[in-house]
Scaffold this active site. Structure first.
Site: not given
Length: 910
Positions: A159, A228
């Site tokens: 991220e 995710e």
């Protein structure tokens, strides 16, 4: 043949064959090692084929050059166990991992040097990160699937857009090059940090299917993979328990992912575990978003290893996708609109609501493989609270199906679905669990709700003629025509079977209830037994008397190290847990003033001559920076217990320093400035940020006397202005906090001092604004864009820098029990002992601290974690595998008092 793994636009290929990714995140370091095997066996039973894990650098390199890969930190053993159990693995070595973990996995000792910039190619950070890779990657490289191991994917950083430098540096490229240079051969990928060189996977929950479609539209060569899938959420101290992501919503989202052609996903989390020790982090979104000790995450598997309803829902999808996913996903990803005709039930005035439009109706595109050219699909969704019946029409052959869709669910209907060579599902109304073959024996499982009526049609030339029905279970009404079967049925019980035999093989059609489908063991050669649903555990409670002991640090004169002035815990070698600052002062006259701590992180519990004065810093009621201080003339001993509640794991606050970052000051002030604002929203878009320079007294507000904790306004842009005054020569610090998820900025006298958004500082702003102040009146301006309604807190701290506390400072790390009788109140240690024989059938064990308010728990010398009785967590996991024949519980309590604590045991039913 050399094992291989690759990624293309259709997803993963293992040894050249399409492979559907069914992964679940299990963090080995959040589970006792003895629990790994049952946890992974459970994951395999649930249909997962891959285990996904992040690797926390700070957990393994506790001090520079000092590594720990033992017990629950034994990454190599965890990967080997995955391999032994036939599970593949995804590794995410960071160095940054987020994961609601202390400092996002980056060692706190790096933060001792304020010159080091994290998550960029700065020399201090990058050098340490590459040395970490030098130690870590030789453990991973031999365990790649290309070398006969389980590892199939490796993530580049994590991220990266949360670094605050997203797209402005080459850090991800540097790390990717380092991975390859150190032997990583499996595909690399990014998430939330796309680069031109590697595939970008997506993270999310609601709307994740639409996000995949948007990504494919922009980047046609990108695989539709979810790195995710947020199947639950984390808990934070003082907030409500996060149980909003229901099993029904998981069911719907997994259907949506299938509908758009998703090629695989990883549940974050499949099984959350526990933030043992001091490893729980904090995240953006206010002052008190600090992780609880439990990292249960409302995941499909609970913190104590129990299967939740989410696990059974997910298992049904896993079984289906293990059968069809690799072939079905690319067809649906490239499907064209049209195919089946769906008639949506209309609303009946005064009786019922109308049905929702289908989530998707599609047919195979021109590039589909030959067996799939006639394939069609309709994904019928029903967001209502009562069931709906949709009419589905197939042109070839002409069929009219009535399809019931349960409340709050989505039902996929397929036509001309290839099962195997010569076996095709022409149409159906029930839910498909999967199709399995063993040589010439085949098994098709359909499920639904008890009492549900359904039908299906199969073209079965591959079984050979003639076809005959050997047996038909209750509720099954088959009709054979040459090599075609048409079956009408009703689901009468947990299981009913229809056996067909042809000259070339057999087919069993099994009808199951949805509850039974989640627990069956598909086997075309057997009866597909249904495992009984586990009985709820029997609970036992054991009250333990406690021995109360004093805190040595409150009275001891030993072990203190002199300081020139207070400084962060990281610079004092106290990276985690508690530390004590001591201020010795001699007063020539009595002192009656205010003690101000403008830079405390996170909390200080203040004692004067052994008597507690109060708490400074983070608090559920809002931050506190000032305490009244009254001391007589003479010598005084102030001791301040610094509590590090965990560092930011996300956003620009990463690498924050803890403890007392500056000295204490006398005579300052703390002001609640949440009230007294004016609000502007009409036509302010024309003025833009010029509004930040406006004087509240010079404008006509849309609302006056506004309180930030109560903002009943809705506008694309809301400006709030307030005047403040600061004495000449004083310093000023502002602190704003909120759970607000929109974006905006804070201005001082027209200059922006911070801009926030959901993934930036996210409603947490603390700044020294002294350099922006003017003599007299100053203006604060808060801009809120797309405001969601969350309340704000605002505090102004002012103090005279010429009046520091006149003290000699020293420091002592940790907290230790002392000897002798404890004081009547204040912090104390509590000790309890119990034998293993008192819990003969225990399978899960938790501690309830009772009236103890906050502190830390140890079991047989192992640090269980923090406790804080402000919710939502009220009981704390004690791993059964950490028990001995004789056991000692040691509890440090900052506040509260008790004569006993309680053990709650889930017992195995004999």
């Amino acid at each position: 043949m050399t094992p291989s793994v690759s990624i293309d636009r259709d997803g993963l290929r293992l040894n050249g064959e399409p492979w559907y990714l069914l992964a679940g995140c299990v963090h080995y370091f959040r589970w006792p090692r003895a629990e790994w095997r049952p946890l992974l066996e459970q994951a395999r039973w649930a249909g997962l084929n891959t285990i996904d894990t992040v690797i926390p650098w700070n957990r393994h390199e506790l001090h520079p050059g000092v590594f720990d890969f033992h017990a629950e930190a034994d990454l190599g053993a965890f990967l080997d166990l995955c391999h032994e159990l036939g599970l593949k693995a995804i590794v995410r070595p960071g160095p940054y991992i987020c994961a609601e973990w202390e400092n996002g996995g980056i060692p706190a000792w790096l933060s001792a040097d304020p010159a080091i910039r994290l998550r960029v190619d700065s020399p201090g950070y990058l050098g340490a990160a590459l040395r970490w890779f030098d130690r870590l990657l030789p453990m991973i490289a031999p365990r790649q699937v290309t070398r006969g191991g389980p590892v199939i994917l490796c993530q580049i950083e994590n991220e990266h857009w949360a670094s605050g430098v997203y797209g402005h540096d080459a850090h991800q490229r540097t790390l990717a090059r380092a991975l390859v240079e150190r032997g990583i051969e499996v595909p690399l990928y990014t998430c939330m940090g796309a680069t031109p060189d590697w595939p970008e996977f997506r993270n999310g929950w609601s709307g994740i299917a639409e996000k995949l479609v948007q990504t494919r539209a922009v980047w046609p060569d990108t695989p539709m993979l979810v790195s995710e899938l947020w199947s639950g959420w984390f808990d934070a101290w003082g907030a409500s328990r996060q149980t909003r992501k229901s099993a029904a919503k998981l069911d719907m989202i997994l259907h949506q992912l299938t509908a758009v052609g998703c090629a695989g996903f990883s549940h974050w989390m499949w099984a959350g575990g526990t933030n043992f020790g001091f490893w729980g982090g904090r995240t953006v979104g206010g002052d008190l978003v600090h992780m609880t000790t439990s990292y249960d995450y409302d995941a499909p598997v609970s913190e104590c290893g129990d299967l939740r309803e989410k696990a059974f829902v997910a298992r049904r999808h896993h079984l289906f996708l293990a059968c069809f996913g690799a072939r079905l996903a690319p067809v649906l990803a490239d499907a064209a609109p049209g195919g089946l005709t769906v008639l949506v039930p209309p609303a009946v005035r005064g009786r019922s609501e109308g049905g929702a439009a289908p989530f998707r109706i599609a047919r195979a595109g021109p590039g589909a493989p030959a067996p799939w050219r006639r394939f069609q699909a309709a994904f019928l969704q029903n967001p209502d609270l009562e069931g709906r019946t949709y009419q589905v029409l197939l042109d070839d052959p002409p069929r009219h199906l009535s399809v019931e869709v349960e409340p709050g669910s989505l039902r996929p209907i397929f036509a001309h679905l290839p099962l195997a060579e010569g076996l095709t599902l022409v149409c159906h109304t029930g839910r498909l669990l999967g199709f399995w073959s063993d040589d010439s024996r085949h098994l098709l499982i359909v499920y639904g709700q008890p009492g549900e009526q359904g039908e299906l049609e199969l073209a079965l030339p591959g079984l050979g003629a003639p076809l005959e029905a050997l047996r038909a279970g209750m509720g099954m009404r088959p009709r054979l025509e040459a090599t075609t079967l048409r079956l009408r049925y009703w689901i009468a019980c947990d299981q009913a079977a229809l056996d067909l035999r042809g000259s070339a093989g057999t087919l069993r059609i099994l009808l199951l209830s949805a509850e039974a489908a989640a627990r069956c063991a598909p086997d075309p050669a057997g009866e597909s037994p249904i495992a009984p649903r586990p009985l709820p555990p029997r609970q036992a409670r054991l009250t333990l008397p406690v021995e109360r002991c004093p805190v040595a640090d409150l009275t001891t004169e030993e072990g203190w190290h002199a300081l020139q002035a207070p400084c962060p815990l990281e610079q004092l070698g106290c990276d985690h847990g508690y530390g004590w600052y001591r201020a010795a002062l001699d007063l020539d006259a009595p002192l009656d003033t205010t003690l101000v701590a403008p830079w405390v992180s996170d909390r200080l519990r203040v004692f004067a001559n052994g008597v507690e004065l109060g708490v400074l810093g983070v608090d559920p009621a809002g931050p506190r920076y000032a305490l009244p201080l009254r001391l007589a003339a003479g010598r005084h001993d102030l001791r301040l217990l610094a509590d590090n509640l965990g560092r930011f794991n996300y956003g620009l606050g990463l690498g924050e320093r803890k403890g007392l970052l500056d000295t204490l000051y006398l005579g300052g002030a703390e002001e609640d400035i949440a009230g007294g604002w004016i609000a502007l929203w009409q036509e302010v878009s024309f003025a833009g940020e010029a509004v930040a320079r406006a004087r509240p007294a010079a404008v006509r507000p849309d609302a006056a006397g506004v309180h930030l904790g109560r903002l009943p306004f809705s506008a694309p842009a809301l400006w709030l202005l307030r005047e403040i005054s600061v004495p000449d020569g004083w310093r000023a610090v502002v602190h704003f906090s909120s759970a607000e998820r929109g974006s905006g900025a804070l201005f001082v006298n027209g200059l922006a001092i911070d801009r926030f958004s959901r993934h930036h500082s996210h409603g947490w702003i603390k700044h020294d604004i002294t350099h922006l102040l003017r003599p007299g009146v100053n203006v604060l301006a808060l801009l809120l864009q797309d405001y969601s309604g969350a309340p704000w807190r605002a505090t102004l701290v002012t103090y005279d820098p010429a009046r520091p506390l006149p003290a000699a400072w020293s420091f002592r790390a940790g907290v230790e029990p002392g000897a002798g009788p404890p004081p009547a109140g204040g912090p104390a240690w509590y000790r309890a002992r119990f034998g293993r024989d008192a819990l003969p059938h225990v399978r899960a064990l938790r501690l309830e601290p009772g009236r103890l308010e906050k502190g830390q728990i140890w079991l047989n010398g192992r640090n269980i974690g923090r406790f804080w009785q402000i919710g939502p967590q009220d009981a704390y996991k004690l791993p059964v595998s950490w028990l001995d024949e004789r056991n000692e519980l040691l509890i440090f309590a900052e506040a509260g008092h008790t004569d006993s604590v309680t053990l709650v045991a889930d017992e195995s039913v004999p």
